[in-house]
Enzyme design. Structure first.
Site, PDB file in Angstrom:
ATOM      1  N   GLY A  34      24.006  11.296  -5.500  1.00 57.50           N
ATOM      2  CA  GLY A  34      23.564  11.045  -6.871  1.00 57.50           C
ATOM      3  C   GLY A  34      22.071  11.276  -6.976  1.00 57.50           C
ATOM      4  O   GLY A  34      21.398  11.559  -5.977  1.00 57.50           O
ATOM      5  N   LEU A  35      21.547  11.149  -8.160  1.00 60.89           N
ATOM      6  CA  LEU A  35      20.128  11.381  -8.413  1.00 60.89           C
ATOM      7  C   LEU A  35      19.242  10.366  -7.708  1.00 60.89           C
ATOM      8  O   LEU A  35      19.702   9.281  -7.316  1.00 60.89           O
ATOM      9  CB  LEU A  35      19.856  11.313  -9.919  1.00 60.89           C
ATOM     10  CG  LEU A  35      20.520  12.381 -10.781  1.00 60.89           C
ATOM     11  CD1 LEU A  35      20.335  12.051 -12.258  1.00 60.89           C
ATOM     12  CD2 LEU A  35      19.964  13.757 -10.462  1.00 60.89           C
ATOM     13  N   SER A  36      17.983  10.698  -7.572  1.00 58.10           N
ATOM     14  CA  SER A  36      16.995   9.745  -7.061  1.00 58.10           C
ATOM     15  C   SER A  36      16.979   8.523  -7.988  1.00 58.10           C
ATOM     16  O   SER A  36      17.026   8.666  -9.213  1.00 58.10           O
ATOM     17  CB  SER A  36      15.609  10.412  -7.037  1.00 58.10           C
ATOM     18  OG  SER A  36      14.637   9.531  -6.559  1.00 58.10           O
ATOM     19  N   GLY A  39      20.709   4.419  -7.262  1.00 60.17           N
ATOM     20  CA  GLY A  39      21.196   3.186  -6.645  1.00 60.17           C
ATOM     21  C   GLY A  39      21.949   3.416  -5.343  1.00 60.17           C
ATOM     22  O   GLY A  39      22.595   2.502  -4.827  1.00 60.17           O
ATOM     23  N   LYS A  40      21.852   4.611  -4.791  1.00 61.79           N
ATOM     24  CA  LYS A  40      22.595   4.942  -3.569  1.00 61.79           C
ATOM     25  C   LYS A  40      22.229   4.033  -2.401  1.00 61.79           C
ATOM     26  O   LYS A  40      23.112   3.489  -1.728  1.00 61.79           O
ATOM     27  CB  LYS A  40      22.346   6.408  -3.169  1.00 61.79           C
ATOM     28  CG  LYS A  40      22.792   7.423  -4.191  1.00 61.79           C
ATOM     29  CD  LYS A  40      22.483   8.846  -3.779  1.00 61.79           C
ATOM     30  CE  LYS A  40      21.013   9.109  -3.541  1.00 61.79           C
ATOM     31  NZ  LYS A  40      20.153   8.903  -4.711  1.00 61.79           N
ATOM     32  N   SER A  41      20.946   3.872  -2.144  1.00 64.93           N
ATOM     33  CA  SER A  41      20.510   3.044  -1.010  1.00 64.93           C
ATOM     34  C   SER A  41      20.883   1.587  -1.220  1.00 64.93           C
ATOM     35  O   SER A  41      21.337   0.911  -0.293  1.00 64.93           O
ATOM     36  CB  SER A  41      18.998   3.181  -0.794  1.00 64.93           C
ATOM     37  OG  SER A  41      18.672   4.501  -0.424  1.00 64.93           O
ATOM     38  N   SER A 108      21.822  14.853  -1.864  1.00 60.46           N
ATOM     39  CA  SER A 108      22.739  15.972  -1.578  1.00 60.46           C
ATOM     40  C   SER A 108      23.203  16.639  -2.872  1.00 60.46           C
ATOM     41  O   SER A 108      24.347  16.487  -3.268  1.00 60.46           O
ATOM     42  CB  SER A 108      23.921  15.531  -0.712  1.00 60.46           C
ATOM     43  OG  SER A 108      24.450  14.293  -1.059  1.00 60.46           O
TER      44      SER A 108
END
Length: 195
Positions: A34-36, A39-41, A108
């Protein structure tokens, strides 16, 4: 695959299934994309905490963290970003072979690179999680000030501003962190993990 005929894979005496039995789990990789500032981390580390609390052997491969060591020699060109993803996928594959559950959190941005990661890790062990938080929300968070720098022209090739992001075509799970509470998101991700 290394094409040098002098480099040969050395098989060990311990099978992956033995390691999985030792950990009482099936190893796999959840690939968060997903975008910077989507909320991935946050999702990855919350899931790791949840799994560890359940007695699972798990590790997060965070995009920023791997750039402090393993990938510190890579920039953000298209070629370097692809190499970053390839290296993380190779590490995830090795960690899966060690019996671990891996949660990867990387922008990615291209379908091709995520497909490459899936090919390295293996379709059986790869689950794609699209963190679909809208760009406007990501920009409003902007914890590192990257969107502002990209909009001012200070950062070239910034995903979502001056470089494209290709959403997954058929992810295993879609989570919009602007609409889904963290606890709920963790439960949804945990449901993807094989027992």
């Amino acid at each position: 695959m290394n094409s040098n005929r002098n480099v040969v894979w050395q098989g060990g005496q311990v099978r992956r299934s033995e390691r999985e039995d030792m950990f009482s789990q099936s190893a796999m990789t959840l690939w968060l994309t997903g975008l910077s500032a989507a909320g991935k981390s946050t999702l990855a580390f919350a899931l790791e905490r949840h799994l560890i609390d359940q007695g699972r052997a798990c590790y997060v491969l965070d995009g920023d963290n791997v750039r402090h060591g393993l990938n510190r020699n890579l920039g953000f060109s298209e070629v370097d970003r692809s190499e970053n993803i390839r290296r993380v996928a190779e590490v995830a594959r090795l960690m899966n072979d060690a019996g671990l559950i891996v949660v990867s959190a990387l922008i990615s941005p291209t379908i091709a690179d995520r497909n490459m990661a899936r090919g390295i890790i293996g379709v059986r062990d790869f689950r794609e999680v699209f963190v679909s938080t809208p760009l406007v929300v990501c920009e409003s968070r902007d914890p590192k000030g990257l969107y502002g720098r990209a909009r001012s022209g200070e950062l070239a090739h910034f995903t979502g501003v001056s470089a494209p992001y290709e959403p997954p075509e058929s992810p295993d799970l879609v989570i919009d962190t602007a609409a889904v509470e963290l606890d709920t998101a963790v439960k949804l991700m945990a449901a993807l993990i094989k027992t």
